[in-house]
Design an enzyme around this catalytic site. Structure first.
Site, PDB file in Angstrom:
ATOM      1  N   GLY A  10       0.853  -1.202   0.000  1.00 43.21           N
ATOM      2  CA  GLY A  10       0.000   0.000   0.000  1.00 43.21           C
ATOM      3  C   GLY A  10       0.882   1.243   0.000  1.00 43.21           C
ATOM      4  N   GLY A  13      -0.115   4.972  -1.207  1.00 41.91           N
ATOM      5  CA  GLY A  13      -1.211   5.685  -0.549  1.00 41.91           C
ATOM      6  C   GLY A  13      -0.735   6.849   0.306  1.00 41.91           C
ATOM      7  N   ASP A  36       2.326  -2.038  -4.312  1.00 37.61           N
ATOM      8  CA  ASP A  36       0.952  -1.526  -4.374  1.00 37.61           C
ATOM      9  C   ASP A  36       0.247  -2.163  -5.547  1.00 37.61           C
ATOM     10  OD1 ASP A  36      -1.415   0.403  -4.552  1.00 37.61           O
ATOM     11  OD2 ASP A  36      -0.267   1.330  -2.940  1.00 37.61           O
ATOM     12  N   TYR A 144     -15.748  -0.265   8.264  1.00 39.04           N
ATOM     13  CA  TYR A 144     -14.313   0.004   8.441  1.00 39.04           C
ATOM     14  C   TYR A 144     -13.922  -0.213   9.915  1.00 39.04           C
ATOM     15  CZ  TYR A 144     -10.079   3.002   8.528  1.00 39.04           C
ATOM     16  OH  TYR A 144      -8.822   3.513   8.692  1.00 39.04           O
ATOM     17  N   LYS A 148     -11.448  -3.013  11.540  1.00 34.03           N
ATOM     18  CA  LYS A 148     -10.255  -2.651  12.323  1.00 34.03           C
ATOM     19  C   LYS A 148     -10.292  -3.329  13.695  1.00 34.03           C
ATOM     20  CE  LYS A 148      -7.958  -0.009   9.494  1.00 34.03           C
ATOM     21  NZ  LYS A 148      -6.708  -0.502   8.913  1.00 34.03           N
TER      22      LYS A 148
HETATM   23  P1  NAD Z   1      -4.770   4.959   1.161  1.00 34.75           P
HETATM   24  O1  NAD Z   1      -6.111   4.588   0.651  1.00 34.75           O
HETATM   25  O2  NAD Z   1      -4.255   6.321   0.867  1.00 34.75           O
HETATM   26  O3  NAD Z   1      -3.682   3.913   0.651  1.00 34.75           O
HETATM   27  C1  NAD Z   1      -3.934   2.525   0.596  1.00 34.75           C
HETATM   28  C2  NAD Z   1      -3.107   1.955  -0.528  1.00 34.75           C
HETATM   29  O4  NAD Z   1      -3.354   0.561  -0.582  1.00 34.75           O
HETATM   30  C3  NAD Z   1      -3.469   2.538  -1.910  1.00 34.75           C
HETATM   31  O5  NAD Z   1      -2.322   3.031  -2.553  1.00 34.75           O
HETATM   32  C4  NAD Z   1      -4.079   1.354  -2.650  1.00 34.75           C
HETATM   33  O6  NAD Z   1      -3.804   1.350  -4.037  1.00 34.75           O
HETATM   34  C5  NAD Z   1      -3.409   0.191  -1.941  1.00 34.75           C
HETATM   35  N1  NAD Z   1      -4.185  -1.055  -2.098  1.00 34.75           N
HETATM   36  C6  NAD Z   1      -5.526  -1.196  -2.089  1.00 34.75           C
HETATM   37  N2  NAD Z   1      -5.857  -2.473  -2.299  1.00 34.75           N
HETATM   38  C7  NAD Z   1      -4.705  -3.171  -2.447  1.00 34.75           C
HETATM   39  C8  NAD Z   1      -4.398  -4.525  -2.686  1.00 34.75           C
HETATM   40  N3  NAD Z   1      -5.368  -5.426  -2.839  1.00 34.75           N
HETATM   41  N4  NAD Z   1      -3.102  -4.894  -2.765  1.00 34.75           N
HETATM   42  C9  NAD Z   1      -2.104  -3.973  -2.634  1.00 34.75           C
HETATM   43  N5  NAD Z   1      -2.340  -2.656  -2.416  1.00 34.75           N
HETATM   44  C10 NAD Z   1      -3.623  -2.255  -2.318  1.00 34.75           C
HETATM   45  O7  NAD Z   1      -4.786   4.685   2.733  1.00 34.75           O
HETATM   46  P2  NAD Z   1      -3.887   5.375   3.855  1.00 34.75           P
HETATM   47  O8  NAD Z   1      -4.598   6.578   4.310  1.00 34.75           O
HETATM   48  O9  NAD Z   1      -2.487   5.464   3.417  1.00 34.75           O
HETATM   49  O10 NAD Z   1      -4.046   4.298   5.024  1.00 34.75           O
HETATM   50  C11 NAD Z   1      -3.135   3.246   5.214  1.00 34.75           C
HETATM   51  C12 NAD Z   1      -3.566   2.447   6.428  1.00 34.75           C
HETATM   52  O11 NAD Z   1      -3.645   3.304   7.570  1.00 34.75           O
HETATM   53  C13 NAD Z   1      -4.956   1.807   6.291  1.00 34.75           C
HETATM   54  O12 NAD Z   1      -4.965   0.585   6.969  1.00 34.75           O
HETATM   55  C14 NAD Z   1      -5.856   2.780   7.018  1.00 34.75           C
HETATM   56  O13 NAD Z   1      -6.992   2.146   7.516  1.00 34.75           O
HETATM   57  C15 NAD Z   1      -4.944   3.233   8.143  1.00 34.75           C
HETATM   58  N6  NAD Z   1      -5.342   4.535   8.684  1.00 34.75           N
HETATM   59  C16 NAD Z   1      -5.235   5.669   7.926  1.00 34.75           C
HETATM   60  C17 NAD Z   1      -5.630   6.893   8.474  1.00 34.75           C
HETATM   61  C18 NAD Z   1      -5.532   8.169   7.686  1.00 34.75           C
HETATM   62  O14 NAD Z   1      -6.012   9.213   8.156  1.00 34.75           O
HETATM   63  N7  NAD Z   1      -4.920   8.162   6.516  1.00 34.75           N
HETATM   64  C19 NAD Z   1      -6.135   6.940   9.786  1.00 34.75           C
HETATM   65  C20 NAD Z   1      -6.280   5.742  10.489  1.00 34.75           C
HETATM   66  C21 NAD Z   1      -5.840   4.552   9.952  1.00 34.75           C
HETATM   67  C1  AKB Z   2     -10.885   7.735   7.924  1.00 35.69           C
HETATM   68  O1  AKB Z   2     -11.398   8.870   8.066  1.00 35.69           O
HETATM   69  O2  AKB Z   2     -11.479   6.739   7.503  1.00 35.69           O
HETATM   70  C2  AKB Z   2      -9.442   7.567   8.360  1.00 35.69           C
HETATM   71  C3  AKB Z   2      -9.384   7.059   9.753  1.00 35.69           C
HETATM   72  C4  AKB Z   2      -9.555   7.996  10.886  1.00 35.69           C
HETATM   73  O3  AKB Z   2      -9.208   5.888   9.952  1.00 35.69           O
HETATM   74  N1  AKB Z   2      -8.766   8.821   8.192  1.00 35.69           N
END
Ligand code: NAD
Ligand code: AKB
Length: 314
Positions: A10, A13, A36, A144, A148
């Protein structure tokens, strides 16, 4: 000490880009393989190896882990809260099966460590709204959040049953300027800065007094590295750690932007994401992370706003 070889799944992302770059600084560019489903993010070009990989294809994932001599995995591939509500079964399948595939391979290949992020989305309307503790009533109402919470207990199970050293953080909403957010409820807090500079106005999809736990990306990356570097004995929670930095509302982030751009205007048009935001706590208590592995944030809203506007203007 064996030399670590890291796979970031990932990596294109919002978190993946910055985490991959940070890990390459620590471990060396060829020691961190970015992976990715979608194409490589331009910010990663020329910074180290990249493979196209679907975390749902367990066989191919296993082959890559063996072929590349991977010793640690950071699993970031997931569907976030807002996109998840549009396609619940897709979110459940990816968020659960992706994690189980990696946990199984980590066990079989005896990987040294695994990082998998949880979220403040594990909490639901029955959890305390202010300073929500590490351990409390947890009844998530989004797919979601359910994925989690289940994921946290799979991590705990693989640690207790098989000794897989998996570590996790319940990230708050993350704000960053390098890579765009991917379908979350807290995405407004990134969009507002971009639109302020582009259009001098922003229509927010959350009501102006909606408080949520938030964190600037440099703090989130540092928290991740610090948790992963902590001695195993210091990690008391093998589900996931609350980590906090700040809590603010759209009204407050708007006011903080107006200190730099006085003519900036925000209007409000709440949509289905309001209900998701209303189910989450406004702030969280992270005293176990501070006590166990020394977590402390560096950025507050004012410093983050200055940094976001400066970097997005470049
Ligand atoms: P994002 O959506 O920006 O990135 C996720 C990446 O995973 C993308 O680039 C996508 O192409 C890739 N992906 C999707 N399906 C896939 C697959 N089958 N195989 C390989 N790659 C795949 O998400 P993010 O914001 O970078 O979040 C990353 C992690 O952190 C997630 O688990 C998310 O739940 C967690 N998280 C994020 C936030 C936030 O605010 N960004 C907050 C809490 C938790
Ligand atoms: C979302 O809004 O889904 C994420 C998170 C808080 O996990 N940024």
């Amino acid at each position: 000490m064996r030399k670590e070889k890291i796979l970031v799944i990932g990596a294109s992302g919002q978190i993946g880009v910055e985490l991959t770059l940070a890990l390459r600084k620590v471990y060396g560019e060829n020691q961190v393989v970015a992976a990715d489903l979608r194409e490589q993010n331009p910010l990663l070009h020329g910074t180290g190896p990249y493979v196209s990989l679907d975390v749902m294809n367990k066989e191919m994932l296993h082959v890559q882990i063996i072929r590349q001599n991977i010793t640690q995995v950071y699993l970031l591939a997931a569907i976030l809260s807002a996109t998840g509500e549009k396609n619940p079964s897709l979110a459940w399948n990816l968020n659960m099966q992706g994690l189980l595939n990696v946990l199984d391979i980590a066990r079989e290949e005896k990987l040294s460590k695994l990082f998998w992020p949880s979220s403040i989305a594990v909490f639901g309307p029955s959890s305390p709204r202010v300073n929500c503790p590490q351990q409390t009533v947890i009844e998530p109402t989004t797919v979601y959040g359910i994925s989690k919470y289940a994921g946290e207990f799979w991590c705990n199970y693989y640690w207790n049953r098989f000794g897989v050293d998996v570590r996790s953080i319940r990230y708050p909403g993350l704000i960053s300027y390098k890579s765009e957010p991917g379908g979350g409820t807290t995405d407004y807090a990134v969009e507002i800065y971009r639109e302020a500079l582009l259009k001098n106005k922003y229509t927010c999809f959350l009501k102006e007094d909606t408080y949520l736990p938030m964190m600037y990306m440099p703090d989130a990356i540092r928290a991740t590295l610090e948790l992963m570097e902590a001695p195993a004995a210091a990690i008391k929670f093998r589900t996931s750690y609350n980590v906090a930095a700040m809590s603010f509302s759209p009204r407050e982030v708007c006011a903080s932007i107006q200190k730099h751009i006085p003519s900036f205007e925000m209007s409000i048009a709440p949509d289905y994401r309001q209900q998701i935001a209303d189910s989450w706590p406004q702030s969280i208590d992270d005293s176990p992370a501070r006590a166990d592995w020394g977590w402390k944030e560096e950025f507050d809203l004012a410093i983050m706003t200055e940094d976001m506007l400066k970097n997005l203007s470049l």
